[in-house]
Design an enzyme around this catalytic site. Structure first.
Site, mmCIF file in Angstrom:
data_model
loop_
_atom_site.group_PDB
_atom_site.id
_atom_site.type_symbol
_atom_site.label_atom_id
_atom_site.label_comp_id
_atom_site.label_asym_id
_atom_site.label_seq_id
_atom_site.Cartn_x
_atom_site.Cartn_y
_atom_site.Cartn_z
ATOM 1 N N LYS A 10 0.847 -1.210 0.000
ATOM 2 C CA LYS A 10 0.000 0.000 0.000
ATOM 3 C C LYS A 10 0.876 1.251 0.000
ATOM 4 O O LYS A 10 1.711 1.425 0.874
ATOM 5 C CB LYS A 10 -0.906 -0.013 1.228
ATOM 6 C CG LYS A 10 -1.731 1.259 1.429
ATOM 7 C CD LYS A 10 -2.482 1.212 2.754
ATOM 8 C CE LYS A 10 -3.143 2.547 3.073
ATOM 9 N NZ LYS A 10 -3.793 2.529 4.418
ATOM 10 N N ASP A 70 -2.448 10.411 3.902
ATOM 11 C CA ASP A 70 -3.850 10.028 4.063
ATOM 12 C C ASP A 70 -4.559 10.997 4.994
ATOM 13 O O ASP A 70 -4.423 10.927 6.209
ATOM 14 C CB ASP A 70 -3.943 8.600 4.617
ATOM 15 C CG ASP A 70 -5.388 8.157 4.804
ATOM 16 O OD1 ASP A 70 -6.281 8.754 4.175
ATOM 17 O OD2 ASP A 70 -5.616 7.210 5.588
ATOM 18 N N LYS A 100 -9.871 12.796 8.805
ATOM 19 C CA LYS A 100 -9.384 12.359 10.109
ATOM 20 C C LYS A 100 -9.338 13.538 11.083
ATOM 21 O O LYS A 100 -9.249 14.699 10.664
ATOM 22 C CB LYS A 100 -7.969 11.785 9.973
ATOM 23 C CG LYS A 100 -7.854 10.510 9.165
ATOM 24 C CD LYS A 100 -6.402 10.099 9.018
ATOM 25 C CE LYS A 100 -6.266 8.813 8.216
ATOM 26 N NZ LYS A 100 -6.740 7.637 8.963
ATOM 27 N N ARG A 105 -7.745 -0.339 1.233
ATOM 28 C CA ARG A 105 -8.307 -1.558 0.622
ATOM 29 C C ARG A 105 -8.809 -1.274 -0.796
ATOM 30 O O ARG A 105 -8.851 -2.165 -1.628
ATOM 31 C CB ARG A 105 -9.421 -2.103 1.510
ATOM 32 C CG ARG A 105 -10.614 -1.205 1.682
ATOM 33 C CD ARG A 105 -11.457 -1.525 2.894
ATOM 34 N NE ARG A 105 -10.805 -1.093 4.123
ATOM 35 C CZ ARG A 105 -11.326 -1.259 5.338
ATOM 36 N NH1 ARG A 105 -12.486 -1.893 5.477
ATOM 37 N NH2 ARG A 105 -10.698 -0.821 6.406
#
Length: 484
Positions: free
Chosen positions: A256, A261, A268, A342
């Site tokens: 990954k 992110d 977040k 994912r």
């Protein structure tokens, strides 16, 4: 760093020529086969209460009488195993780190094996690592540049093999740490691709980098959805180590590569979000493993696949409730844009089918749930193939890079049901690491597969904040075992 071994006997340790001598001793005083001068120093320290024979305890002696080494450190190991040896080395090295030791000699009361030698290289390499790419004010690197492991004749060949393997793995770990430690504005998907090409040039790997148009032609709708919110171009990196016949099925490693992110629209919390530069730890570990393979040249075909992009919020970003079509043709309802790892891995897993792999292992900082389950000591291992899981667990044990097998019962798949797509990308809060693995499992029907969730092991927080380089050791040992 120059690592080497030297054959000697316990009665000659005092004559060792080095700036410092580090002796790893057992908790049992009857096990200390040392020469008279060393034994006298050790016995006096024990009798006076300056050194307790308990794991982790150390004693530093400056200018010990009758020794050629100017500095002496005793460090106590819990047992004769490589793990205890490494722990004792770390404690002993801490005593010497700030001193002017350029050449360190290491001896032990235990019989040395390959694993001890490898552990020595890992401990020393970690002790001297200093991040400085964006920190000109970083402390000067330790002056230590030469380490000699003292061994007997019977263990000499094993020790030499362990040092060689250890140096290759340590170089891979250091590369993985360096890549992951760099801030996201210094390490983008393009930088990841450039590093892969550099490795390819240095070690003869074939490297291919796909761009957005290539991924669109392949139908990687899931990967593209994550990347669409960022101005940074995505990169889909494919590396090939060709160590066996062309027809030999390869091991495929999928890492990954989210170089930052934010969580996307499902953003977040601000606290600790800086640590999301480490979300490409899986990609870094694949690069690091290839660095090790470049040195060790196993007779095995290995392919590395790294889907890389940023996960950013913008007017173009994928939204909760959007439905995307993966490369496999299966549709996915994106219920949470922060479950993006994912979404890029599933297309990479489908892409892996074209190689007709012997086995596929994906590596990802995938879920906070895995950190809650296992903490920071063991990586989460998921596989429906028990033989494959056992091989990976054994590799982790050999590398002192442990994992723990988690369940993949069919019942967990229920949480991924969607009214609007073939599946949702998240389930409920309960068992989050397992449902993430169950999501990936839906894209692995055509090959043997395992998933490593390294969210708890790829980096450290707090005062020691930084990447660990895990699980380069586990992956390298796994590949070497298959090559044998």
């Amino acid at each position: 760093m120059n690592f080497r071994s030297l054959i000697t006997t316990p009665d000659k340790l005092c004559g060792t020529v080095a700036d410092a001598l580090l002796v790893v001793v057992a908790t049992d005083p009857d096990r200390h086969a040392l020469d008279a001068s060393l034994q006298a120093v050790l016995s006096e320290a024990i009798n006076s209460g300056d050194l307790a024979l308990k794991a982790g305890r150390t004693l530093y002696v400056h200018r010990p009488v009758g020794m050629k080494a100017a500095r002496l450190v005793f460090s106590v190991a819990a047992d004769d195993g490589a793990k205890a040896f490494k722990v004792a080395l770390v404690a002993g090295l801490a005593q010497l780190k700030s001193l002017g030791v350029k050449h360190l000699a290491v001896a032990a009361s235990a019989a040395l094996e390959e694993a001890h030698a490898e552990a020595l290289v890992a401990a020393v390499t970690d002790a001297v690592y200093v991040y400085r790419h964006t920190k000109p004010s970083a402390a000067a690197a330790p002056v230590l540049d030469r380490v000699t492991l003292l061994t007997d004749k019977a263990s000499a060949q094993a020790v030499q093999r362990g040092l060689k393997r250890g140096e290759a793995i340590a170089a891979g770990v250091t590369l993985a740490r360096e890549c992951a430690n760099r801030p996201a504005n210094h390490y983008t998907p393009s930088n990841l691709a450039a590093e892969a090409k550099r490795l390819g040039k240095a070690y003869g790997f074939k490297v291919e980098v796909l761009d957005r148009k290539d991924c669109e032609k392949l139908g990687m709708g899931s990967f593209l959805a994550v990347a669409q919110g960022s101005d940074e171009p995505l990169k889909f990196i494919v590396m090939r180590h060709e160590g066996a016949a062309k027809a030999s099925p390869p091991v495929v490693l999928v890492g990954k590569g989210i170089t930052f992110d934010t969580g996307g629209i499902s953003i977040k919390p601000a606290g600790d979000m800086d640590e999301m530069k480490f979300d490409m730890g899986g990609a870094a570990s694949v690069l690091g493993t290839f660095r090790a393979l470049g040195e060790l040249r196993p007779k095995l075909n290995v392919i590395g696949i790294i889907p890389s992009c940023e996960n950013m919020p913008s007017g173009r970003a994928v939204k909760p409730g959007d439905v995307v079509t993966s490369m496999s043709g299966q549709t996915i309802e994106v219920l949470n844009t922060d479950a993006e790892g994912r979404l890029i891995l599933c297309d990479a897993l489908t892409y892996a089918e074209r190689f007709k792999p012997a086995v596929v292992v994906d590596v990802a900082t995938l879920t906070g749930a895995c950190v809650i389950a296992l903490g920071h000591h063991r990586s989460g291992l998921f596989s429906a193939d028990d033989a494959l899981a056992e091989a990976l667990l054994a590799a982790g044990g050999a590398a002192l890079d442990p994992a723990w097998q988690m369940p993949l019962d069919d019942e967990y798949e229920e949480a991924l049901k969607s009214n609007f797509a073939d599946m949702g990308n998240v389930g409920g809060r309960a068992g989050g690491a397992i449902t993430a693995a169950m999501f990936l499992k839906k894209f692995t029907a055509k090959f043997r597969w395992a998933h490593l969730d390294i969210a708890g092991t790829a980096w450290k927080s707090g005062a020691a904040k930084g990447a660990t380089g895990r699980p380069v050791g586990l992956l390298t040992h796994f590949i070497l075992a298959r090559a044998r």
